[in-house]
Design a protein around this motif. Structure first.
Motif, PDB file in Angstrom:
ATOM      1  N   GLY A 284      52.466  57.888 -16.744  1.00  0.00           N
ATOM      2  CA  GLY A 284      52.160  58.103 -18.157  1.00  0.00           C
ATOM      3  C   GLY A 284      53.088  57.430 -19.146  1.00  0.00           C
ATOM      4  N   THR A 285      54.143  56.804 -18.669  1.00  0.00           N
ATOM      5  CA  THR A 285      55.041  56.029 -19.532  1.00  0.00           C
ATOM      6  C   THR A 285      55.255  54.659 -18.892  1.00  0.00           C
ATOM      7  OG1 THR A 285      57.010  56.911 -18.420  1.00  0.00           O
ATOM      8  CG2 THR A 285      56.255  58.069 -20.402  1.00  0.00           C
ATOM      9  N   THR A 286      55.831  53.742 -19.666  1.00  0.00           N
ATOM     10  CA  THR A 286      56.038  52.394 -19.136  1.00  0.00           C
ATOM     11  C   THR A 286      57.516  52.042 -19.100  1.00  0.00           C
ATOM     12  OG1 THR A 286      55.832  51.434 -21.334  1.00  0.00           O
ATOM     13  CG2 THR A 286      53.831  51.588 -20.018  1.00  0.00           C
ATOM     14  N   HIS A 287      57.836  51.063 -18.276  1.00  0.00           N
ATOM     15  CA  HIS A 287      59.191  50.518 -18.230  1.00  0.00           C
ATOM     16  C   HIS A 287      59.165  49.161 -18.929  1.00  0.00           C
ATOM     17  CE1 HIS A 287      62.944  48.846 -16.586  1.00  0.00           C
ATOM     18  NE2 HIS A 287      63.300  50.114 -16.413  1.00  0.00           N
ATOM     19  N   PRO A 288      60.125  48.873 -19.821  1.00  0.00           N
ATOM     20  CA  PRO A 288      60.098  47.620 -20.588  1.00  0.00           C
ATOM     21  C   PRO A 288      59.983  46.360 -19.734  1.00  0.00           C
ATOM     22  CG  PRO A 288      61.804  49.086 -21.429  1.00  0.00           C
ATOM     23  CD  PRO A 288      61.280  49.718 -20.183  1.00  0.00           C
ATOM     24  N   SER A 289      60.540  46.372 -18.539  1.00  0.00           N
ATOM     25  CA  SER A 289      60.542  45.165 -17.705  1.00  0.00           C
ATOM     26  C   SER A 289      59.150  44.766 -17.226  1.00  0.00           C
ATOM     27  CB  SER A 289      61.453  45.362 -16.488  1.00  0.00           C
ATOM     28  OG  SER A 289      60.945  46.381 -15.639  1.00  0.00           O
ATOM     29  N   ILE A 290      58.198  45.676 -17.337  1.00  0.00           N
ATOM     30  CA  ILE A 290      56.855  45.376 -16.827  1.00  0.00           C
ATOM     31  C   ILE A 290      56.187  44.279 -17.644  1.00  0.00           C
ATOM     32  CG2 ILE A 290      55.535  47.082 -18.192  1.00  0.00           C
ATOM     33  CD1 ILE A 290      53.979  47.696 -15.597  1.00  0.00           C
ATOM     34  N   VAL A 291      56.548  44.151 -18.922  1.00  0.00           N
ATOM     35  CA  VAL A 291      55.910  43.154 -19.795  1.00  0.00           C
ATOM     36  C   VAL A 291      56.190  41.745 -19.294  1.00  0.00           C
ATOM     37  CG1 VAL A 291      55.822  42.194 -22.126  1.00  0.00           C
ATOM     38  CG2 VAL A 291      55.949  44.670 -21.807  1.00  0.00           C
ATOM     39  N   ASP A 292      57.449  41.406 -19.113  1.00  0.00           N
ATOM     40  CA  ASP A 292      57.800  40.056 -18.639  1.00  0.00           C
ATOM     41  C   ASP A 292      57.200  39.765 -17.278  1.00  0.00           C
ATOM     42  OD1 ASP A 292      59.188  39.275 -20.858  1.00  0.00           O
ATOM     43  OD2 ASP A 292      61.145  39.896 -20.098  1.00  0.00           O
ATOM     44  N   CYS A 293      57.228  40.763 -16.386  1.00  0.00           N
ATOM     45  CA  CYS A 293      56.702  40.563 -15.033  1.00  0.00           C
ATOM     46  C   CYS A 293      55.218  40.229 -15.040  1.00  0.00           C
ATOM     47  CB  CYS A 293      56.942  41.825 -14.193  1.00  0.00           C
ATOM     48  SG  CYS A 293      58.646  42.019 -13.649  1.00  0.00           S
ATOM     49  N   VAL A 294      54.453  40.997 -15.806  1.00  0.00           N
ATOM     50  CA  VAL A 294      53.003  40.796 -15.794  1.00  0.00           C
ATOM     51  C   VAL A 294      52.608  39.524 -16.545  1.00  0.00           C
ATOM     52  CG1 VAL A 294      52.338  42.101 -17.866  1.00  0.00           C
ATOM     53  CG2 VAL A 294      50.835  42.092 -15.882  1.00  0.00           C
TER      54      VAL A 294
ATOM     55  N   ASP B  69      52.031  52.568 -26.550  1.00  0.00           N
ATOM     56  CA  ASP B  69      52.694  52.096 -27.774  1.00  0.00           C
ATOM     57  C   ASP B  69      54.019  51.400 -27.505  1.00  0.00           C
ATOM     58  OD1 ASP B  69      50.627  53.047 -29.280  1.00  0.00           O
ATOM     59  OD2 ASP B  69      51.577  54.962 -29.752  1.00  0.00           O
ATOM     60  N   GLU B  70      54.758  51.857 -26.476  1.00  0.00           N
ATOM     61  CA  GLU B  70      56.092  51.320 -26.241  1.00  0.00           C
ATOM     62  C   GLU B  70      56.089  49.862 -25.781  1.00  0.00           C
ATOM     63  OE1 GLU B  70      55.438  54.327 -22.737  1.00  0.00           O
ATOM     64  OE2 GLU B  70      54.768  54.064 -24.809  1.00  0.00           O
ATOM     65  N   VAL B  71      54.958  49.377 -25.258  1.00  0.00           N
ATOM     66  CA  VAL B  71      54.907  47.972 -24.812  1.00  0.00           C
ATOM     67  C   VAL B  71      53.791  47.171 -25.476  1.00  0.00           C
ATOM     68  CG1 VAL B  71      55.949  48.455 -22.556  1.00  0.00           C
ATOM     69  CG2 VAL B  71      53.446  48.541 -22.811  1.00  0.00           C
TER      70      VAL B  71
ATOM     71  N   LYS C 257      59.211  51.511 -10.237  1.00  0.00           N
ATOM     72  CA  LYS C 257      60.132  50.385 -10.464  1.00  0.00           C
ATOM     73  C   LYS C 257      60.137  49.423  -9.273  1.00  0.00           C
ATOM     74  CE  LYS C 257      63.188  53.059 -13.509  1.00  0.00           C
ATOM     75  NZ  LYS C 257      64.493  53.734 -13.638  1.00  0.00           N
ATOM     76  N   GLY C 258      59.984  49.972  -8.075  1.00  0.00           N
ATOM     77  CA  GLY C 258      59.911  49.118  -6.889  1.00  0.00           C
ATOM     78  C   GLY C 258      58.683  48.217  -6.924  1.00  0.00           C
ATOM     79  N   LEU C 259      57.576  48.744  -7.429  1.00  0.00           N
ATOM     80  CA  LEU C 259      56.351  47.956  -7.556  1.00  0.00           C
ATOM     81  C   LEU C 259      56.516  46.846  -8.601  1.00  0.00           C
ATOM     82  CD1 LEU C 259      53.785  50.887  -7.407  1.00  0.00           C
ATOM     83  CD2 LEU C 259      53.972  49.045  -5.725  1.00  0.00           C
ATOM     84  N   ILE C 260      57.179  47.165  -9.710  1.00  0.00           N
ATOM     85  CA  ILE C 260      57.428  46.156 -10.746  1.00  0.00           C
ATOM     86  C   ILE C 260      58.270  45.019 -10.166  1.00  0.00           C
ATOM     87  CG2 ILE C 260      58.592  45.693 -12.943  1.00  0.00           C
ATOM     88  CD1 ILE C 260      57.862  48.524 -13.812  1.00  0.00           C
TER      89      ILE C 260
END
Length: 416
Positions: free
Chosen positions: A217-227, A253-255, A188-191
């Motif tokens: 192995g899983t994603t955090h939803p906030s990564i989509v907007d950031c990237v 699948d989650e993102v 999360k700090g990297l995101i």
């Protein structure tokens, strides 16, 4: 009974420690220079031999001096390097524990946050934190429990030295490996780092995120907007790392759907963004020269490029993009005469002779492209009902595929 030789060694040690205790800034700086020159790379047993089995007595003086003077010391870099000789020595676990027991990690983290401390001193602090982190899982946990991830990430974002930033990346990479308890915290700090103002920090954060993603192995939803936002960068090295990360994220699948929808949406900049540009051009014609660097247009071009990369790598992704009306959006991007790179990359993704096509499009053709109402997803739906044997890549290529699409497009128009 102590031998004469041992007594002489102890006497030399006591004399050396007394010299340190009574020394001023200049003298201590000289002592540290000599210590670094003579003891770099020594093992713990060799250091003990050098200090007549009393090396810890000098280490405690170094750590005490660090805690008391780190805000004002003129020899902070050499002080940190001297402590590093102890902590990096082979079989130095005892020295490491002694350093940690007096709050060494907290002091190192505090150094990173102080603006008046020099960059070179902070770099040495990072190197010591690397040594601590590489000593094992419990030491990585100690750094994280001391709010270390936040301090380290903030320093990476603010640092002005690329060499120092690369050292910080090494530290963050170490913290994400073999640290199951806090690896999500590092992730999360990297995101949170991705939107920062430093291109080098963005590049390094994206690189490390790619590694962290495979570990967690899983994603955090906030990564989509950031990237997606970082695709608006002018720095190609940052764009490259963002696309590399997206290539991995699309497998989660989650993102996946949010990511593909976001990429397609970037192909058509919002009315708010384009109208803002138009008003600036009307008030100041010189702004026209800056349109190539407008974030919305940079995102549009990067999105077109990314979509092409994803579609060529995975047919299922290409199919999903077709259902998201990507052809309509790419054709709209081709009609953006304010940004030739968007036209070129959109053409490339559509496989439409991209090298010079955008140069041949006149204003009328550009308007037609920008206002197109192509709906491939609707056509695909109709075709799927009777042409289930036909497989579509990013566009129909065979005669059967083209005939099928043409038939249903005409049929759909006749019913409207």
């Amino acid at each position: 009974m102590t031998s004469i030789k041992e007594q002489a060694a102890i006497s030399r040690l006591l004399s050396f420690l007394q010299e340190w205790d009574n020394a001023g800034k200049v003298a201590r700086n000289h002592i540290l220079n000599c210590f670094i020159e003579n003891n770099q790379g020594k093992t713990a047993p060799e250091l003990e031999q050098e200090f007549s089995q009393g090396a810890s007595l000098f280490l405690v003086r170094l750590t005490t001096s660090l805690r008391i003077t780190y805000m004002t010391s003129s020899y902070l870099e050499k002080l940190l390097r001297s402590i590093g000789i102890f902590l990096s020595a082979v079989s130095s676990n005892r020295y490491l524990i002694e350093f940690l027991e007096v709050g060494g990690v907290l002091t190192l983290l505090e150094i990173l946050g102080l603006e008046k401390i020099k960059e070179k001193d902070k770099k040495e602090s990072i190197k010591l934190l690397q040594i601590v982190a590489n000593s094992g899982r419990k030491y990585k946990e100690l750094i994280c429990e001391s709010y270390g991830v936040r301090s380290i990430a903030e320093f990476l974002a603010k640092s002005k030295s690329e060499e120092t930033q690369e050292e910080v990346q090494v530290l963050l990479d170490s913290l994400v490996h073999g640290n199951p308890k806090y690896q999500n915290q590092v992730y999360k700090g990297l995101i949170a780092l991705v939107p920062c103002a430093s291109p080098k920090a963005q590049q390094l954060a994206l690189q490390t995120l790619k590694t962290a993603q495979s570990i967690i192995g899983t994603t955090h939803p906030s990564i989509v907007d950031c990237v997606l936002k970082v695709l608006g960068t002018m720095h190609l090295e940052v764009q490259y790392e963002a696309i590399e990360l997206i290539k991995d994220l699309v497998n989660y699948d989650e993102v996946r759907l949010a990511l593909l929808k976001g990429l397609v949406a970037l192909l058509i900049p919002s009315l708010k963004e384009t109208s803002k540009l138009q008003s600036k051009i009307l008030s100041d014609p010189s702004v026209l020269q800056l349109t190539a660097h407008l974030p919305a247009f940079l995102q549009q071009a990067s999105a077109a490029k990314t979509i092409g990369v994803l579609a060529r790598r995975d047919f299922s992704v290409a199919e999903e993009l077709l259902h998201l009306s990507v052809v309509h959006s790419l054709m709209t991007a081709m009609g953006n005469t304010d940004h030739s790179n968007s036209q070129r990359l959109a053409s490339l993704t559509l496989e439409s002779n991209p090298e010079d096509l955008y140069m041949k499009i006149d204003s009328i053709q550009a308007d037609i492209l920008a206002a197109n109402k192509v709906n491939v997803s609707k056509t695909l739906y109709l075709c799927s009902r009777s042409c289930s044997h036909v497989n579509f890549p990013f566009g129909p290529h065979s005669g059967d595929e083209m005939a099928c699409v043409t038939h249903y497009q005409e049929d759909a128009k006749s019913k409207e």
